[in-house]
Design a protein around this motif. Structure first.
Motif, PDB file in Angstrom:
ATOM      1  N   GLY A 142      -1.785   0.712  -5.101  1.00  0.00           N
ATOM      2  CA  GLY A 142      -0.111   0.644  -4.450  1.00  0.00           C
ATOM      3  C   GLY A 142       1.007   0.451  -5.014  1.00  0.00           C
ATOM      4  O   GLY A 142       1.773   0.812  -6.944  1.00  0.00           O
ATOM      5  N   MET A 143       2.313   0.836  -4.141  1.00  0.00           N
ATOM      6  CA  MET A 143       4.120   0.791  -4.995  1.00  0.00           C
ATOM      7  C   MET A 143       3.716  -1.194  -5.004  1.00  0.00           C
ATOM      8  O   MET A 143       3.997  -2.207  -4.450  1.00  0.00           O
ATOM      9  CB  MET A 143       4.156   0.909  -4.084  1.00  0.00           C
ATOM     10  N   LEU A 144       4.749  -1.621  -6.892  1.00  0.00           N
ATOM     11  CA  LEU A 144       4.909  -2.891  -6.999  1.00  0.00           C
ATOM     12  C   LEU A 144       6.486  -3.314  -6.762  1.00  0.00           C
ATOM     13  O   LEU A 144       7.130  -2.664  -7.405  1.00  0.00           O
ATOM     14  CB  LEU A 144       4.541  -3.227  -8.410  1.00  0.00           C
ATOM     15  N   VAL A 145       6.682  -4.136  -5.692  1.00  0.00           N
ATOM     16  CA  VAL A 145       8.142  -4.166  -5.139  1.00  0.00           C
ATOM     17  C   VAL A 145       9.101  -5.919  -6.220  1.00  0.00           C
ATOM     18  O   VAL A 145       7.560  -6.635  -5.690  1.00  0.00           O
ATOM     19  CB  VAL A 145       8.247  -4.481  -3.729  1.00  0.00           C
ATOM     20  N   ARG A 146       9.414  -5.684  -6.488  1.00  0.00           N
ATOM     21  CA  ARG A 146       9.969  -7.348  -6.816  1.00  0.00           C
ATOM     22  C   ARG A 146      11.566  -7.259  -6.823  1.00  0.00           C
ATOM     23  O   ARG A 146      12.895  -6.385  -6.256  1.00  0.00           O
ATOM     24  CB  ARG A 146      10.243  -6.584  -8.449  1.00  0.00           C
ATOM     25  N   PRO A 189      20.491 -13.243  -2.942  1.00  0.00           N
ATOM     26  CA  PRO A 189      19.026 -12.234  -3.634  1.00  0.00           C
ATOM     27  C   PRO A 189      19.702 -10.526  -4.107  1.00  0.00           C
ATOM     28  O   PRO A 189      19.930  -9.643  -3.484  1.00  0.00           O
ATOM     29  CB  PRO A 189      18.172 -12.650  -2.291  1.00  0.00           C
ATOM     30  N   ASN A 190      18.367 -10.119  -5.230  1.00  0.00           N
ATOM     31  CA  ASN A 190      18.771  -8.965  -5.122  1.00  0.00           C
ATOM     32  C   ASN A 190      17.151  -8.695  -5.464  1.00  0.00           C
ATOM     33  O   ASN A 190      17.111  -8.550  -6.531  1.00  0.00           O
ATOM     34  CB  ASN A 190      19.341  -9.055  -6.812  1.00  0.00           C
ATOM     35  N   VAL A 191      17.078  -7.704  -4.615  1.00  0.00           N
ATOM     36  CA  VAL A 191      15.984  -6.705  -4.411  1.00  0.00           C
ATOM     37  C   VAL A 191      16.040  -5.383  -5.303  1.00  0.00           C
ATOM     38  O   VAL A 191      16.696  -3.808  -4.835  1.00  0.00           O
ATOM     39  CB  VAL A 191      16.272  -5.982  -2.619  1.00  0.00           C
ATOM     40  N   LEU A 192      15.590  -5.548  -6.584  1.00  0.00           N
ATOM     41  CA  LEU A 192      15.537  -4.618  -7.403  1.00  0.00           C
ATOM     42  C   LEU A 192      15.041  -3.194  -6.820  1.00  0.00           C
ATOM     43  O   LEU A 192      14.945  -1.836  -7.962  1.00  0.00           O
ATOM     44  CB  LEU A 192      14.805  -4.690  -8.821  1.00  0.00           C
ATOM     45  N   GLY A 193      13.691  -3.063  -6.163  1.00  0.00           N
ATOM     46  CA  GLY A 193      13.200  -1.803  -5.522  1.00  0.00           C
ATOM     47  C   GLY A 193      11.455  -1.534  -6.126  1.00  0.00           C
ATOM     48  O   GLY A 193      10.788  -2.444  -6.542  1.00  0.00           O
ATOM     49  N   ILE A 194      11.304  -0.378  -6.220  1.00  0.00           N
ATOM     50  CA  ILE A 194       9.762   0.196  -7.128  1.00  0.00           C
ATOM     51  C   ILE A 194       9.585  -0.672  -8.553  1.00  0.00           C
ATOM     52  O   ILE A 194      10.437   0.672  -8.916  1.00  0.00           O
ATOM     53  CB  ILE A 194       9.630   0.659  -6.194  1.00  0.00           C
ATOM     54  N   ASP A 195       9.244  -1.733  -8.997  1.00  0.00           N
ATOM     55  CA  ASP A 195       9.534  -1.756 -10.168  1.00  0.00           C
ATOM     56  C   ASP A 195       7.677  -1.448 -10.846  1.00  0.00           C
ATOM     57  O   ASP A 195       8.000  -1.152 -11.963  1.00  0.00           O
ATOM     58  CB  ASP A 195       8.336  -3.190 -11.082  1.00  0.00           C
ATOM     59  N   ALA A 243       4.448  -8.234   8.549  1.00  0.00           N
ATOM     60  CA  ALA A 243       3.258  -8.480   9.879  1.00  0.00           C
ATOM     61  C   ALA A 243       3.813  -7.784  10.915  1.00  0.00           C
ATOM     62  O   ALA A 243       3.495  -6.880  11.866  1.00  0.00           O
ATOM     63  CB  ALA A 243       2.335 -10.078   9.892  1.00  0.00           C
ATOM     64  N   ALA A 244       5.228  -8.155  11.025  1.00  0.00           N
ATOM     65  CA  ALA A 244       6.006  -8.437  12.739  1.00  0.00           C
ATOM     66  C   ALA A 244       6.081  -6.393  12.755  1.00  0.00           C
ATOM     67  O   ALA A 244       6.569  -5.819  13.364  1.00  0.00           O
ATOM     68  CB  ALA A 244       6.533  -8.660  12.042  1.00  0.00           C
ATOM     69  N   ASN A 245       6.482  -5.166  11.258  1.00  0.00           N
ATOM     70  CA  ASN A 245       6.658  -4.540  10.748  1.00  0.00           C
ATOM     71  C   ASN A 245       5.700  -3.346  10.395  1.00  0.00           C
ATOM     72  O   ASN A 245       5.578  -2.474   9.761  1.00  0.00           O
ATOM     73  CB  ASN A 245       7.306  -4.814   9.852  1.00  0.00           C
ATOM     74  N   ASN A 246       4.354  -4.133  10.378  1.00  0.00           N
ATOM     75  CA  ASN A 246       2.754  -3.521  10.054  1.00  0.00           C
ATOM     76  C   ASN A 246       2.946  -2.888   9.045  1.00  0.00           C
ATOM     77  O   ASN A 246       2.556  -1.452   8.552  1.00  0.00           O
ATOM     78  CB  ASN A 246       2.399  -2.189  11.025  1.00  0.00           C
ATOM     79  N   ILE A 247       3.058  -3.768   8.266  1.00  0.00           N
ATOM     80  CA  ILE A 247       3.537  -3.115   6.136  1.00  0.00           C
ATOM     81  C   ILE A 247       1.934  -3.913   5.743  1.00  0.00           C
ATOM     82  O   ILE A 247       1.597  -5.252   6.021  1.00  0.00           O
ATOM     83  CB  ILE A 247       4.690  -4.063   5.571  1.00  0.00           C
ATOM     84  N   ALA A 306       1.079  -1.273  -0.146  1.00  0.00           N
ATOM     85  CA  ALA A 306       0.279   0.055   0.162  1.00  0.00           C
ATOM     86  C   ALA A 306       1.294   1.204   0.114  1.00  0.00           C
ATOM     87  O   ALA A 306       1.516   1.299   0.436  1.00  0.00           O
ATOM     88  CB  ALA A 306      -0.777  -0.150   1.671  1.00  0.00           C
ATOM     89  N   TYR A 307       0.431   2.126  -0.642  1.00  0.00           N
ATOM     90  CA  TYR A 307       1.471   3.769  -0.710  1.00  0.00           C
ATOM     91  C   TYR A 307       1.113   4.603   0.954  1.00  0.00           C
ATOM     92  O   TYR A 307       2.125   5.138   1.039  1.00  0.00           O
ATOM     93  CB  TYR A 307      -0.207   4.609  -1.157  1.00  0.00           C
ATOM     94  N   ASP A 308      -0.004   3.621   2.294  1.00  0.00           N
ATOM     95  CA  ASP A 308       0.781   4.550   3.481  1.00  0.00           C
ATOM     96  C   ASP A 308       2.181   4.188   3.670  1.00  0.00           C
ATOM     97  O   ASP A 308       2.586   4.124   4.608  1.00  0.00           O
ATOM     98  CB  ASP A 308      -0.083   3.998   4.342  1.00  0.00           C
ATOM     99  N   ASN A 309       2.764   2.684   3.703  1.00  0.00           N
ATOM    100  CA  ASN A 309       3.708   2.255   3.591  1.00  0.00           C
ATOM    101  C   ASN A 309       4.684   3.027   3.527  1.00  0.00           C
ATOM    102  O   ASN A 309       4.913   3.627   2.556  1.00  0.00           O
ATOM    103  CB  ASN A 309       4.157   0.802   3.477  1.00  0.00           C
ATOM    104  N   ASP A 310       5.956   3.385   3.991  1.00  0.00           N
ATOM    105  CA  ASP A 310       7.046   3.596   4.117  1.00  0.00           C
ATOM    106  C   ASP A 310       7.946   2.710   2.934  1.00  0.00           C
ATOM    107  O   ASP A 310       8.404   1.799   3.170  1.00  0.00           O
ATOM    108  CB  ASP A 310       8.662   4.175   5.291  1.00  0.00           C
ATOM    109  N   PRO A 311       8.136   3.325   1.852  1.00  0.00           N
ATOM    110  CA  PRO A 311       8.844   2.835   0.441  1.00  0.00           C
ATOM    111  C   PRO A 311      10.845   2.162   1.065  1.00  0.00           C
ATOM    112  O   PRO A 311      10.656   0.942   0.660  1.00  0.00           O
ATOM    113  CB  PRO A 311       9.164   3.526  -0.874  1.00  0.00           C
TER     114      PRO A 311
END
Length: 315
Positions: free
Chosen positions: A246-250, A234-240, A276-280, A201-206
């Motif tokens: 919302g924001m699609l993360v890959r 692993p390679n966290v590419l970012g916001i795709d 769930a632990a970080n309220n995302i 969701a957009y409410d989350n801090d990217p």
């Protein structure tokens, strides 16, 4: 007993004595011929196994290449064994016919003409054999690979010069003629990859979302249980992508062959627990409120991130 009795009679009756040597010698000749054919088949199979084993143990630069060489050598070995067995049995049949004074030359010539006539009616069979040879030579896939041919996906259980047999996730055995294989996707050649994407969701801090994904992937990569299955970090590419939901993360995770499913299931479970632990929050469609004043016509759109349905207010 019948044979011994007949041979004894032909050896004692003067009229039949001229055929007695033929009756006594023919069975022994048959035994020698087919024993030699069987021995030749075993020797050829053993030679193939020894040759391909020496090819298999040659050190490869990577672990995936070593696995690939083993799969390819097993596939080629089975195809060569079947071909050599077929050729030697044909040779044994021809020698056996010659033993009984049957003209094998005319039979072979007639068989060649008949084979040429049949080939025109069975062009798909010729295409199967040619395409099967190309699959083995080009190493498109081998027994033990997971491939996708059209809309069919499964584990290659059997591969010969005519057909390819796949076992899908439901346990069904799918047989595909090699001539029908035009486009093939190999999911397990040398290495595999998990293409993980999740909508938040957009409410989350990217930055927080990306940090959590990096922590989960790095922790899993450094664990001994999973380190051998994940050869590279692993390679966290970012916001795709950005959309109204919302924001699609890959994230890309390179794995050993055949390990992308087990690694992917474990990684998704850990991401769910970490979120769930970080309220995302996971992304969802945003609600829209329409405010309309008929005396002063205009439309005001108010986005409500927490709403799940659209509301229309007329003033």
């Amino acid at each position: 007993m019948w044979y011994v009795g007949i041979a004894q009679i032909m050896s004692t009756v003067p009229v039949l004595m001229r055929w007695s040597l033929y009756v006594w010698a023919t069975p022994f000749a048959l035994i020698v011929i087919w024993f030699g054919i069987s021995l030749a088949i075993r020797i050829c199979k053993s030679f193939i196994d020894r040759f391909l084993h020496s090819w298999k143990v040659i050190p490869a630069p990577t672990f995936g290449e070593t696995q690939r060489t083993a799969l390819r050598s097993n596939t080629i070995a089975e195809a060569l064994k079947g071909f050599i067995t077929f050729v030697l049995i044909i040779v044994g049949i021809v020698i056996t016919l010659g033993l009984f004074n049957i003209p094998t030359t005319s039979i072979l010539a007639g068989g060649a003409v008949l084979g040429l006539a049949i080939s025109f009616g069975t062009q798909s069979l010729i295409k199967d054999l040619v395409n099967g040879c190309l699959i083995l030579i080009e190493d498109q896939f081998a027994v033990g690979d997971v491939i996708q041919i059209g809309d069919k996906t499964g584990l290659v259980e059997n591969l010969n010069l005519r057909v390819t047999q796949l076992r899908n996730s439901e346990g069904k055995l799918i047989t595909i003629p090699n001539s029908n294989i035009t486009n093939v996707s190999n999911l397990t050649r040398l290495w595999s990859r998990i293409d993980f994407s999740i909508l938040v969701a957009y409410d989350n801090d990217p930055k927080q979302v990306l940090d959590v994904l990096r922590q989960v992937s790095q922790q899993m990569y450094h664990e001994p249980e999973w380190h051998d299955r994940i050869p590279e970090p692993p390679n966290v590419l970012g916001i795709d992508d950005l959309s109204h939901t919302g924001m699609l993360v890959r994230v890309w995770i390179k794995t050993a062959p055949m390990e992308q499913w087990s690694v992917g299931r474990e990684f998704r479970l850990r991401v769910r627990e970490a979120f769930a632990a970080n309220n995302i929050q996971i992304g969802r469609p945003q609600g829209i409120t329409f405010n309309m004043d008929l005396r002063n016509p205009h439309v005001e759109l108010v986005a409500s991130p927490s709403a799940t349905t659209s509301q229309v207010t007329l003033s």
